[in-house]
Write a protein that holds these residues in place. Structure first.
Motif, PDB file in Angstrom:
ATOM      1  N   GLY A  66       0.827  -1.209   0.000  1.00 50.24           N
ATOM      2  CA  GLY A  66       0.000   0.000   0.000  1.00 50.24           C
ATOM      3  C   GLY A  66       0.857   1.253   0.000  1.00 50.24           C
ATOM      4  N   PRO A  67       0.223   2.412  -0.065  1.00 48.60           N
ATOM      5  CA  PRO A  67       0.982   3.666  -0.059  1.00 48.60           C
ATOM      6  C   PRO A  67       1.720   3.863   1.267  1.00 48.60           C
ATOM      7  N   GLY A  68       2.813   4.579   1.219  1.00 47.69           N
ATOM      8  CA  GLY A  68       3.583   4.879   2.416  1.00 47.69           C
ATOM      9  C   GLY A  68       4.927   4.181   2.408  1.00 47.69           C
ATOM     10  N   VAL A  69       5.622   4.292   3.521  1.00 43.41           N
ATOM     11  CA  VAL A  69       6.943   3.710   3.659  1.00 43.41           C
ATOM     12  C   VAL A  69       6.822   2.390   4.413  1.00 43.41           C
ATOM     13  N   LYS A  70       7.376   1.337   3.863  1.00 46.41           N
ATOM     14  CA  LYS A  70       7.342   0.028   4.523  1.00 46.41           C
ATOM     15  C   LYS A  70       8.413  -0.009   5.601  1.00 46.41           C
TER      16      LYS A  70
END
Length: 95
Positions: A66-70
């Motif tokens: 999904g969007p964002g930083v893993k």
């Protein structure tokens, strides 16, 4: 700008200074058994494959996320917090 100890145009020396420090030499070639300079029918240099294949193999994981930083996955074994930064005043935060 090539260091004297590097023998070819597709050789890299990777150094990580730390505790412990690590150094390795990476040489990418079409073959180590022969003197060929290119892979027949392939216009790209072998070094491009060594670098680009890693990027291409990461695409499915990036698309599935999904969007964002893993956040970094923690190693499953032999891991614990760095205890060097714990002082008596912040010990309760780390327990």
């Amino acid at each position: 700008m090539k260091p004297a100890q590097v023998n070819g145009t597709t050789e890299w020396i990777i150094t990580i200074e730390g505790r412990p420090a690590t150094r390795c030499a990476l040489n990418v070639a079409p073959s180590f058994l022969s003197d060929i300079k290119t892979i027949e029918g392939d216009p790209a240099a072998p070094g491009y494959f060594a670098y680009t294949v890693c990027l291409l193999q990461g695409i499915p994981a990036v698309v599935a996320h999904g969007p964002g930083v893993k956040q970094t996955d923690l190693p499953p074994i032999h891991w614990r917090k760095d205890m060097r930064m714990i002082t008596p005043s912040n010990r309760q935060l780390h327990n």
